[in-house]
Scaffold this motif. Structure first.
Motif, PDB file in Angstrom:
ATOM      1  N   GLY A   1      -7.410  -8.994  -2.896  1.00 38.58           N
ATOM      2  CA  GLY A   1      -8.516  -8.708  -1.995  1.00 38.58           C
ATOM      3  C   GLY A   1      -9.520  -7.811  -2.695  1.00 38.58           C
ATOM      4  O   GLY A   1     -10.530  -8.253  -3.220  1.00 38.58           O
ATOM      5  N   ASN A   2      -9.190  -6.541  -2.745  1.00 42.66           N
ATOM      6  CA  ASN A   2     -10.090  -5.559  -3.342  1.00 42.66           C
ATOM      7  C   ASN A   2      -9.882  -5.422  -4.859  1.00 42.66           C
ATOM      8  O   ASN A   2     -10.499  -4.593  -5.486  1.00 42.66           O
TER       9      ASN A   2
ATOM     10  N   ASP B   1      -3.885  -2.999   6.007  1.00 40.81           N
ATOM     11  CA  ASP B   1      -2.660  -2.342   5.540  1.00 40.81           C
ATOM     12  C   ASP B   1      -2.886  -0.951   4.939  1.00 40.81           C
ATOM     13  O   ASP B   1      -2.056  -0.060   5.124  1.00 40.81           O
TER      14      ASP B   1
ATOM     15  N   LYS C   1       0.827  -1.213   0.000  1.00 46.07           N
ATOM     16  CA  LYS C   1       0.000   0.000   0.000  1.00 46.07           C
ATOM     17  C   LYS C   1       0.864   1.267   0.000  1.00 46.07           C
ATOM     18  O   LYS C   1       0.441   2.310  -0.483  1.00 46.07           O
TER      19      LYS C   1
HETATM   20  C1  LIG Z   1      -4.253  -4.940   0.413  1.00 44.72           C
HETATM   21  C2  LIG Z   1      -3.439  -6.167   0.411  1.00 44.72           C
HETATM   22  C3  LIG Z   1      -3.697  -7.198  -0.508  1.00 44.72           C
HETATM   23  C4  LIG Z   1      -4.831  -7.129  -1.489  1.00 44.72           C
HETATM   24  O1  LIG Z   1      -4.635  -6.129  -2.466  1.00 44.72           O
HETATM   25  P1  LIG Z   1      -5.870  -5.596  -3.320  1.00 44.72           P
HETATM   26  O2  LIG Z   1      -5.339  -4.494  -4.139  1.00 44.72           O
HETATM   27  O3  LIG Z   1      -6.879  -5.120  -2.302  1.00 44.72           O
HETATM   28  O4  LIG Z   1      -6.378  -6.737  -4.105  1.00 44.72           O
HETATM   29  C5  LIG Z   1      -2.860  -8.294  -0.506  1.00 44.72           C
HETATM   30  N1  LIG Z   1      -1.846  -8.406   0.385  1.00 44.72           N
HETATM   31  C6  LIG Z   1      -1.592  -7.443   1.278  1.00 44.72           C
HETATM   32  C7  LIG Z   1      -0.478  -7.636   2.241  1.00 44.72           C
HETATM   33  C8  LIG Z   1      -2.370  -6.290   1.329  1.00 44.72           C
HETATM   34  O5  LIG Z   1      -2.105  -5.341   2.232  1.00 44.72           O
END
Ligand SMILES: *Cc1c(COP(=O)(O)O)cnc(C)c1O
Length: 496
Positions: free
Chosen positions: A271-272, A149, A116
């Protein structure tokens, strides 16, 4: 370059406006009206060759500049130099490390030890520059839902930034102890952190509701405040992430793993859907990525979607050892649907409405076909720890839980398809952020708590702990507020 909404409204914005707004008025997400290209037709190989030897900052400037051409060269340079500096503990910003037959794009050397930081180090610069360019004098309140995160990275990015307030909602008891303390110990008068009694989806849905609540908007306007977002729904998050996929590809070429123009695969713990979408945008620009391997944990809504074309959230939600991916409603998928449907805003609008009402939707055959370059797989918590243990024992390389999910799904993919195309795996967090799980995975005894686990893991592996993660237990908790899922508006107002 103009930006349009995924839900079909005619309203277009330039990049500074899109970054300030975060989300479109019709609740859609902004996408560029056309994809900028790395090179003219037939010139791709030369264009890639020309990127060899460039620094991360140089590549970032080229890539981000193509999307955000409303920023002057000087403005963009200032943003990039402010963001990607010695805050990063790796001089090359994004080291690419080969281990176990894959190439790990280490995206976690920023201040808060997760990928992030790659976007949230630059977003405050892009945002404040945008405010100046657009002559906005209102205070900007950055609303952020986090699965663990984004929250800390946004807090670090915006703490002390004049003209902004940063408000973060994280799911109570559903982030790692290290992640929680990183956020609750945040200093800065403009920082506000709330634990929400709900999961990430509740937080994200609640935040999106506030964006679309005219009464709340009016209340803020009276105070001279307007909302924006630090989540990956903001194009100011998404676009800087495209740069590291281009950089990673160029590294593979520099090292002779592939020749310029040859395909590579990408593996992303998802995730997102923001990170993997950024890699897809790199392909749209011209980088010859072949397969996008989308790795999920037990919350495998995306695996099922990629395999069937049906997005169905009527299922149990699991809190796992890769908590940043404990998500059922992946916002950025909306952008992919928009692109794959031939920019059919009406169709996207309808699928999103179905998701809200019926908790499921099925995409058109055109979109299903477009999903062909994606592979979806998932990995259980036990398999995640096994992958960490195997990688550490066999290759002396330490993975965090999220990256381990990606590695395991990648191994499954290779076994299933025999596809040996070189792969870049997005390595999304430092193993120390999830030290309890990682410690157990490499065979350490259970630690008393998450902080002790960090010390034990460092002692056992010798892998350096990033500054920001050291001795977190000695940092005082400055934010103790807890709110309910229907209490977000009041929480925000209490901080302004
Ligand atoms: C946010 C995050 C993800 C997922 O990323 P997206 O862009 O939300 O798909 C995966 N691993 C870690 C460690 C993250 O912080």
């Amino acid at each position: 370059m103009k930006y349009q909404s995924t839900r079909g409204s005619k309203d277009v914005k330039n990049s500074p406006q899109a970054i300030i707004k975060g989300i479109a008025e019709d609740k859609g997400l902004y996408v560029p009206v056309e994809m900028p290209k790395l090179a003219e037709d037939g010139q791709l190989v030369q264009a890639i060759e020309a990127l060899k030897g460039k620094t991360y900052q140089q590549i970032a400037e080229i890539i981000i500049g193509k999307f955000f051409d409303d920023y002057t060269e000087d403005e963009l340079k200032a943003c990039i130099n402010g963001a990607y500096d010695s805050k990063f503990e790796a001089e090359e910003i994004v080291p690419v490390v080969e281990a176990g037959g894959a190439h790990f794009l280490e995206l976690y050397h920023g201040k808060t030890a997760a990928f992030k930081d790659m976007a949230l180090s630059i977003l405050p610069y892009l945002m404040t520059t945008a405010l100046k360019k657009e002559h906005v004098t209102d205070k900007i309140c950055i609303l952020t839902a986090t699965s663990g995160d984004t929250g800390k990275a946004a807090l670090e990015g915006f703490a002390g930034v004049e003209g902004t307030e940063i408000v973060v909602f994280f799911p109570n008891h559903a982030v790692s102890q290290v992640q929680e303390r990183q956020m609750t110990s945040q200093e800065g008068a403009n920082t506000h952190v709330f634990a929400i009694n709900g999961n990430f989806d509740d937080a994200q849905t609640g935040v999106k509701k506030l964006f679309n609540d005219p009464a709340f908007g009016a209340l803020l306007a009276e105070r001279g405040v307007r909302l924006s977002s630090a989540n990956s729904i903001n194009v100011g998050r998404l676009i800087p992430q495209v740069a590291y996929y281009v950089y990673g590809y160029v590294k593979l070429v520099e090292r002779g793993v592939i020749k310029a123009g040859e395909p590579a695969n990408v593996v992303v713990p998802t995730g997102n859907f923001g990170n993997i979408l950024s890699s897809y945008l790199a392909k749209e620009m011209g980088i010859p990525f072949a397969k996008f391997i989308c790795a999920s944990n037990e919350n495998k809504v995306l695996t099922d979607f990629i395999n069937t074309g049906v997005y169905d959230i009527r299922r149990d939600f699991f809190v796992t050892n890769s908590p940043s991916m404990d998500i059922l409603i992946s916002s950025n998928l909306e952008r992919l649907l928009y692109l794959l449907s031939g920019r059919d805003g009406a169709a996207v609008q309808q699928w999103m409405a179905q998701l809200e009402k019926e908790k499921r939707y099925e995409v058109s055959s055109a979109v299903k076909e477009g999903l062909g370059c994606f592979y979806g797989g998932f990995c259980t918590q036990e398999e995640t720890e096994e992958a960490i243990g195997d990688m550490y024992r066999n290759h002396d390389y330490l993975l965090d839980t999220h990256t381990a999910v990606a590695y395991k799904v990648y191994a499954d993919y290779v076994k299933e398809t025999g596809d040996e195309t070189p792969a870049l795996i997005a390595s999304t967090a430092s193993p120390y952020k999830f030290a309890e799980s990682v410690g157990r995975a490499v065979g350490l005894a259970d630690a008393a708590d998450g902080f002790e686990a960090v010390r034990q893991l460092e002692k056992a592996t010798g892998v350096k702990v990033q500054k920001g993660l050291k001795d977190l237990d000695k940092k005082p908790v400055l934010h103790k507020d807890v709110c309910e899922i229907d209490g977000l508006a009041d929480a925000v107002l209490s901080g302004l």
